[in-house]
Design an enzyme around this catalytic site. Structure first.
Site, short mmCIF file in Angstrom:
data_model
loop_
_atom_site.label_atom_id
_atom_site.label_comp_id
_atom_site.label_asym_id
_atom_site.label_seq_id
_atom_site.Cartn_x
_atom_site.Cartn_y
_atom_site.Cartn_z
CE LYS A 6 8.10 3.39 -0.26
NZ LYS A 6 7.73 4.74 -0.72
CB ILE A 50 4.51 7.23 6.93
CG1 ILE A 50 3.81 5.89 7.16
CG2 ILE A 50 4.19 7.78 5.55
CD1 ILE A 50 3.47 5.60 8.57
CG ASP A 51 6.57 6.86 1.91
OD1 ASP A 51 5.94 7.91 2.15
OD2 ASP A 51 6.18 5.99 1.12
CB ALA A 52 11.94 6.96 5.92
#
Ligand SMILES: Nc1nc2c(ncn2[C@@H]2O[C@H](COP(=O)(O)OP(=O)(O)O)[C@@H](O)[C@H]2O)c(=O)[nH]1
Ligand SMILES: [Mg+2]
Length: 247
Positions: free
Chosen positions: A166, A185-187
């Site tokens: 990202k 955390i990514d979502a």
């Protein structure tokens, strides 16, 4: 066109077999982009999440040899979520690449991601894996279900939510308050950015499964934690509204 400086950060937990190669790959792409006068500077940040092997020592040694390399040490293991927050907080440059230390993609892809974020005026570039069957069919199915769940719950169409590639403009992170401790955390990050109206674009990349060390993020405990945090943070995420354009 405006040029930017780039921070590349890696969360690392017991990665003594990878750290040298990952730093070398990041330095190589940074130096290439500098030479091509695409960026104004770069730094490499290692977030050592209380590793019990030689990761911390090797990272310190690398940082002592090159001022563009920095290390953040956690006193205790706080998990992926905390490490991502810590990386974004300590990164100093205009654009931040969050990646895994086991080199899941060729770091030269950063050149492409950087071009995309500028030419398409995006705030986030999130890459997806073309083919991840090397990880086994079970993980592939879990991943498909997870991406579908995120689409359903957060109205967010991202092909590969958990892929750690990202590239983010730093102001996005400055406006987002992240709470997840685990792999949710990514979502959380993508969904909050989307709710606030930031532009996310995607591109596909070849994926290379780790050739050394062990994968630690696919245990049932990790998956259960993801689901708990999804439930806990859903309301907060969906309550966010687009930011007013700055005048
Ligand atoms: N901060 C932190 N990072 C971790 C932890 N466990 C794994 N990582 C890092 O997360 C990244 C991905 O880990 P990996 O085991 O390859 O997971 P996978 O790619 O999902 O199989 C690597 O950079 C790891 O060092 C942890 O407990 N804390
Ligand atoms: Mg991995």
């Amino acid at each position: 066109m405006i040029k930017h400086s780039v921070s590349i950060f890696y969360p690392a937990y017991n990665e003594q077999t990878y750290i040298l190669r990952a730093v070398e790959a990041a330095r190589e792409v940074g130096e290439r982009m500098l030479k091509d006068e695409e960026i104004t500077g770069f730094e490499i940040l290692i977030v050592n999440d209380a590793s019990t092997d030689d990761t911390g020592r090797i990272a310190d040694q690398l940082a002592a040899e090159d001022e563009r390399i920095r290390v953040v040490h956690h006193q205790r293991n706080i998990g992926l979520g905390g490490a991502v927050r810590s990386g974004f907080k300590h990164a100093r440059n205009d654009l931040i690449l969050y990646s895994d230390i086991d080199l899941p993609f060729d770091m030269m892809e950063l050149c492409k991601a950087y071009r995309l974020i500028r030419y398409y005026e995006a705030d986030i570039v999130s890459a997806f894996r073309y083919d991840r069957t090397t990880e086994g069919i079970r993980r592939l199915i879990y991943s498909k279900i997870y991406n579908a769940l995120i689409m359903l719950f957060f109205r967010l169409r991202i092909k590969d939510v958990n892929f750690a590639f990202k590239l983010v403009r730093r102001e996005v992170f400055d406006r987002i308050d992240l709470k997840a401790e685990g792999s949710f955390i990514d979502a959380e990050f993508l969904a909050k950015a989307n709710r606030l109206g930031y532009k996310i674009i995607q591109f596909g990349t070849n994926y290379f499964h780790r050739s050394r060390g062990v994968s630690t993020l696919s245990s049932p405990a990790v998956i259960i934690k993801i689901l708990i945090e999804l439930g806990r943070l859903r309301k907060e995420i969906m309550g966010l509204a687009p930011l007013e354009p700055e005048s």
